[in-house]
Motif scaffolding. Structure first.
Motif, short mmCIF file in Angstrom:
data_model
loop_
_atom_site.label_atom_id
_atom_site.label_comp_id
_atom_site.label_asym_id
_atom_site.label_seq_id
_atom_site.Cartn_x
_atom_site.Cartn_y
_atom_site.Cartn_z
N HIS B 55 0.87 -1.18 0.00
CA HIS B 55 0.00 0.00 0.00
C HIS B 55 0.90 1.22 0.00
O HIS B 55 2.08 1.13 0.37
CB HIS B 55 -0.92 -0.01 1.23
N PHE B 57 2.54 4.63 1.43
CA PHE B 57 2.87 4.97 2.80
C PHE B 57 3.23 6.44 2.84
O PHE B 57 4.14 6.86 2.14
CB PHE B 57 4.04 4.12 3.30
N ARG B 59 -0.72 5.78 4.16
CA ARG B 59 -1.93 5.33 3.46
C ARG B 59 -3.00 6.40 3.45
O ARG B 59 -4.00 6.28 2.75
CB ARG B 59 -2.50 4.11 4.20
N VAL B 159 6.41 6.27 0.26
CA VAL B 159 6.48 5.07 -0.59
C VAL B 159 5.22 4.98 -1.45
O VAL B 159 4.10 5.11 -0.94
CB VAL B 159 6.56 3.81 0.29
N LEU B 165 10.95 -2.22 -2.00
CA LEU B 165 11.57 -1.62 -0.82
C LEU B 165 12.87 -2.31 -0.42
O LEU B 165 13.83 -1.67 -0.03
CB LEU B 165 10.59 -1.68 0.35
N GLY B 175 16.77 -0.33 10.20
CA GLY B 175 16.01 0.35 9.15
C GLY B 175 15.17 -0.61 8.33
O GLY B 175 14.03 -0.32 7.95
N GLU B 176 15.72 -1.78 8.04
CA GLU B 176 14.98 -2.80 7.28
C GLU B 176 13.82 -3.32 8.13
O GLU B 176 12.72 -3.56 7.61
CB GLU B 176 15.91 -3.97 6.91
N ILE B 177 14.06 -3.50 9.42
CA ILE B 177 13.01 -4.00 10.32
C ILE B 177 11.86 -2.99 10.39
O ILE B 177 10.68 -3.37 10.40
CB ILE B 177 13.61 -4.30 11.71
N SER B 178 12.20 -1.73 10.39
CA SER B 178 11.17 -0.68 10.40
C SER B 178 10.29 -0.80 9.15
O SER B 178 9.06 -0.72 9.24
CB SER B 178 11.87 0.68 10.46
N VAL B 179 10.91 -1.03 8.01
CA VAL B 179 10.15 -1.20 6.76
C VAL B 179 9.29 -2.45 6.81
O VAL B 179 8.09 -2.42 6.48
CB VAL B 179 11.12 -1.28 5.55
N ALA B 181 8.13 -4.09 9.37
CA ALA B 181 7.03 -3.94 10.32
C ALA B 181 5.94 -3.04 9.74
O ALA B 181 4.75 -3.36 9.82
CB ALA B 181 7.54 -3.37 11.64
N SER B 182 6.36 -1.95 9.12
CA SER B 182 5.38 -1.00 8.59
C SER B 182 4.48 -1.64 7.55
O SER B 182 3.34 -1.24 7.37
CB SER B 182 6.10 0.20 7.96
N PHE B 183 5.00 -2.62 6.82
CA PHE B 183 4.20 -3.28 5.80
C PHE B 183 3.69 -4.65 6.24
O PHE B 183 3.30 -5.48 5.42
CB PHE B 183 4.97 -3.33 4.48
N GLY B 184 3.72 -4.88 7.54
CA GLY B 184 3.04 -6.05 8.09
C GLY B 184 3.75 -7.38 7.84
O GLY B 184 3.13 -8.44 7.93
N HIS B 186 5.34 -9.91 9.29
CA HIS B 186 5.67 -10.41 10.64
C HIS B 186 6.41 -11.73 10.57
O HIS B 186 7.05 -12.13 11.53
CB HIS B 186 4.42 -10.51 11.51
#
Lengths: 424, 424
Positions: B55, B57, B59, B159, B165, B175-179, B181-184, B186
């Motif tokens: 989606h 970002f 949204r 985004v 990404l 930084g990668e973990i932040s991305v 997580a932001s896009f779900g 898990h």
């Protein structure tokens, strides 16, 4: 409508400089408990003991070549016209000790790393030698003069006995492990990993595995912070999100401050009505250390203390949260690990392109370093709103842009702070 | 005494350049098996899937401030002499969606990160506003004109939907973990850690926990190599030392080549009689790729292949062993992790002081980098014999000194390779 005192406090925070805030925090976070672990498990941990050389290294005169151990004086008459033949009286593999003494006219075959036998004062490399059986004796022939000491590493050449090799607080990498192994340290005393509790605040946050809902965003900061805690040498504990409920938040944070070495929260520190962490640190539950820093992003970055523990209340904006951790939380963790250099490594680089934003506060701009032709350039990330999360992953430094009324031009010397555990 | 063919092979090895050897090896080590792990466990692992934005970002139109959502046209007449009062018709915390539309003369209280309500096209910060109760209505007063778009982050600002990404082979940091997580994301798909077997050879080696014995030294290379394997992203398996016994060594190494992704040995590759790994790679058990590299330290560095697996036979000298791993083994592990940049980062720096050793081969000198005033300096370690183990811990780069007949002077531009997982 008159503002209440509380609202006045919210709006008129006194900004601290980053260095001053770091100074305030520096009395917290003494080196913590230690534990014994096996050498094999010690990679990435922090040493809690001083390591001294229990013996010189090498412990014996070590051959640096595969070849022959000789008395250099025996080779004095060697020349391209004159070959000297020596009787081979022993063969010394690594790990063996010769019981022979090299006397005039004799030599011993010796391997790299083996102990040079008594009497010999040089090793000649195998490739320089010839061999023969002569009158029932094995002989080595040599046409070149060898100087005394050649290809022998003297006792203590690398390390003198008693020399301090490693100090507490040292991060254990391959080189440290090599030293520890060489001196027989098979059980290593290291600092326990500081235990850091992580909360996020805000009822707008969805768990990473929840479906999207209108107006809500996924909680990314707690996972990012957990990764930063690991990188800094700590152990993260992600606790249940603190919703927008002051008594609940207060109870949870206070309990966490008892159980963990520090508590890190993200969100809830700006001036909005729902900024629960801001309200919390102004309550008498904790001692507020600061609630405004003269920096962007993350000016609302807040810290408080209780019974020697620290609460870091970071901004909820991902970029600001990231920077707040690196500047304030990381040094705390590093101090608990005994590090003598708790702050990010600071270098001076040349700004690669104009930085056009003006600011009253110092900016910590995410960026990349590149060395070209012996010069070090700092390239700011393209988008640098405090909320822009995607640039964190592409950054390996923070570029420090001091307060500026005009463009900071390309070529300007700027401080840069190294990220991602870069230890240079 | 005539040399045998075997001895001729031992002494007359054909040296390969480092780049040529790396090229030879580069056909081995394809990205390996993958596994699913939880986002929380993914720090330091290597992504095996491409991550696209599912989606945009953000949204939704996101408020960048705590304040009021307004129609900018309502503020057109604001000035220091003229305050405009707007009716506050809603209050929008983060995570809530307003069902009101902002029409002329109205506004809504809004928090940082909340979705901007329909009708509003700007957010004014709380600190700029005044408030009153007027004829039973709550009103917000403003004396400043606000431009359209102010303090609103547009949809997709960070985004766009579908944007790539993260690519496979990317190491997962904060930084990668932040991305993710932001896009779900898990559950993260990562490459399994390459399994690397490590042997040392040589009966002179004591285990780290054994008491010292004359002529013997402690085995330090296997532990050092294990640490290097971890740093490179692999999983090390330290196997029982291979004694100086060819059939035994052969059996052990062949079995390890079947069970692991690669085998790394240290020692036993020089020209001595007891150099078992050298003998082994010349046997028909494996296909020898090279047994000499035009470099110091570590010219005897050897590699062989069997059924697509690699055997790296590194020098037993700690310094040479360390360098051999970084130049040849690390890239193999990195390729198995999908890395597009398997080699150590190469920069150009200025040599900080004269390097006085002359050499026919390229030297990889352990050293430190220091940035001063925008220039990058490379400082060679003081002692640099291949066997000197103590300098490894103090080095963060390898300084590449090309073959030289004379001193390489201070100020000379030199290539440097970054060590210790430095990702700059």
């Amino acid at each position: 409508m008159k503002q209440t005192n509380d609202e006045f406090d919210k709006f008129h925070r006194k900004p601290l400089q980053v260095k001053a805030a770091q100074e305030l925090l520096s009395v917290y976070g003494k080196p913590g408990h230690t534990e014994q672990i096996s050498l094999q498990d010690s990679h990435g941990r922090y040493l809690s003991e001083e390591i001294q050389a229990t013996h010189p290294f090498p412990r014996f005169r070590r051959s640096g070549m595969d070849g022959y151990a000789v008395r250099s004086e025996d080779t004095a008459v060697c020349s391209s016209d004159h070959m000297v033949w020596l009787d081979v009286i022993d063969e010394i593999p690594c790990g063996s000790v010769s019981d022979k003494i090299i006397t005039a006219g004799t030599t011993a075959r010796i391997m790299t790393g083996a102990e040079v036998p008594e009497g010999a004062d040089a090793v000649v490399m195998l490739e320089m030698t010839e061999h023969r059986e002569y009158e029932g004796r094995t002989q080595m022939g040599l046409k070149r003069m060898i100087e005394s000491g050649k290809n022998i590493t003297p006792i203590g050449f690398e390390v003198k006995e008693g020399e301090v090799l490693l100090r507490p607080g040292r991060r254990i990498h391959a080189g440290e492990i090599s030293v520890l192994a060489s001196f027989g340290v098979h059980q290593v005393s290291v600092y326990q990993k500081p235990r850091i509790a992580i909360f996020s605040t805000g009822s707008e946050l969805l768990n990473v595995d929840e479906p999207l809902q209108p107006g809500k965003i996924r909680n990314s900061n707690t996972y990012m912070l957990a990764s930063q805690v690991r990188e800094a040498g700590g152990e993260p504990f992600i606790l249940d999100a603190v919703m927008d409920d002051l008594p609940l938040a207060k109870a949870k944070v206070e309990q966490a401050l008892q159980e963990y070495d520090a508590v890190v929260t993200s969100g809830g520190v700006s001036v909005g009505d729902y900024d629960i962490m801001g309200d919390f640190v102004r309550s008498d539950s904790v001692e507020m250390l600061y609630n405004k820093i003269a920096m962007r992003p993350g000016s609302v970055t807040t810290a408080a203390a209780k019974n020697g523990k620290l609460l870091f209340a970071l901004s909820g904006n991902p970029g600001a949260c990231f920077v707040g951790f690196e500047l304030f939380v990381r040094p705390f963790i590093q101090r608990m690990l005994g590090s003598g250099k708790p702050y990010l490594t600071e270098w001076t680089a040349l700004l690669d392109q104009d930085y056009t934003k003006v600011n009253a506060f110092t900016r910590y701009v995410r960026g990349r370093l590149e060395a070209r032709d012996g010069m070090l350039y700092a390239i700011p990330a393209k988008v640098d709103e405090s909320s822009v999360m995607v640039t964190i992953k592409d950054s390996d430094c923070l570029i420090v842009i001091p307060p500026a009324k005009n463009v900071t031009p390309a070529g300007e010397k700027v401080k840069v702070l190294l990220l991602k555990g870069n230890t240079l």
